[in-house]
Design an enzyme around this catalytic site. Sequence first.
Site, short mmCIF file in Angstrom:
data_model
loop_
_atom_site.label_atom_id
_atom_site.label_comp_id
_atom_site.label_asym_id
_atom_site.label_seq_id
_atom_site.Cartn_x
_atom_site.Cartn_y
_atom_site.Cartn_z
CG ASP A 119 -2.06 0.97 1.11
OD1 ASP A 119 -3.21 0.52 1.01
OD2 ASP A 119 -1.80 2.20 1.09
CB ILE A 120 0.77 4.28 -2.14
CG1 ILE A 120 1.86 5.18 -2.70
CG2 ILE A 120 -0.49 5.06 -1.80
CD1 ILE A 120 1.53 5.76 -4.07
CG ASN A 164 -12.17 -0.72 3.97
OD1 ASN A 164 -12.53 -1.15 5.06
ND2 ASN A 164 -10.98 -0.19 3.77
CD GLN A 184 -14.80 -0.30 -2.38
OE1 GLN A 184 -15.97 -0.49 -2.05
NE2 GLN A 184 -14.21 -0.96 -3.35
CG HIS A 221 -8.66 -3.22 -2.26
ND1 HIS A 221 -9.58 -2.45 -2.94
CD2 HIS A 221 -8.41 -2.57 -1.10
CE1 HIS A 221 -9.86 -1.38 -2.22
NE2 HIS A 221 -9.17 -1.44 -1.09
#
Length: 113
Positions: A29-30, A86, A93, A99
């Site tokens: 995740d960024i 989510n 979300q 995901h």
Amino acid sequence: MSTIFKKIIDKEIPANIVYEDDEFLAFHDINPAAKVHVLVIPKKEIKNLDAATEEDALLLGKLQLTVAKVARILELDKDGYRVITNIGDNGGQEVYHIHYHILGGEKLPVTLK
Ligand code: 5GP
């Protein structure tokens, strides 16, 4: 409509990829919410769990097995980890391509449940 994750699947934008096969992709995740925060996605574009159909049953099963496989690759299986997906606005979300978040590498606060 396609999302940023489609661009990651198509390698149009970079991601720190942990695992990839014909059907699934996992990448960091960024904006990590834990020491280890990886996203696992199917390459098939499905908005979220609510948009999945009976036709997606096998894919969803494999997606969960891929989550566990990725967690083992990341060596999270020994101490445990959390998996979150989510759904929609209230679920928080942001990206409408289904995901699973894998969170771990530390003791997680209950507020992240
Ligand atoms: P959601 O809120 O939809 O469940 O989670 C979307 C996640 O995708 C967020 O945790 C966000 O940080 C991550 N994310 C959004 N854009 C990108 C991106 O371009 N690259 C990566 N690696 N993660 C992203």
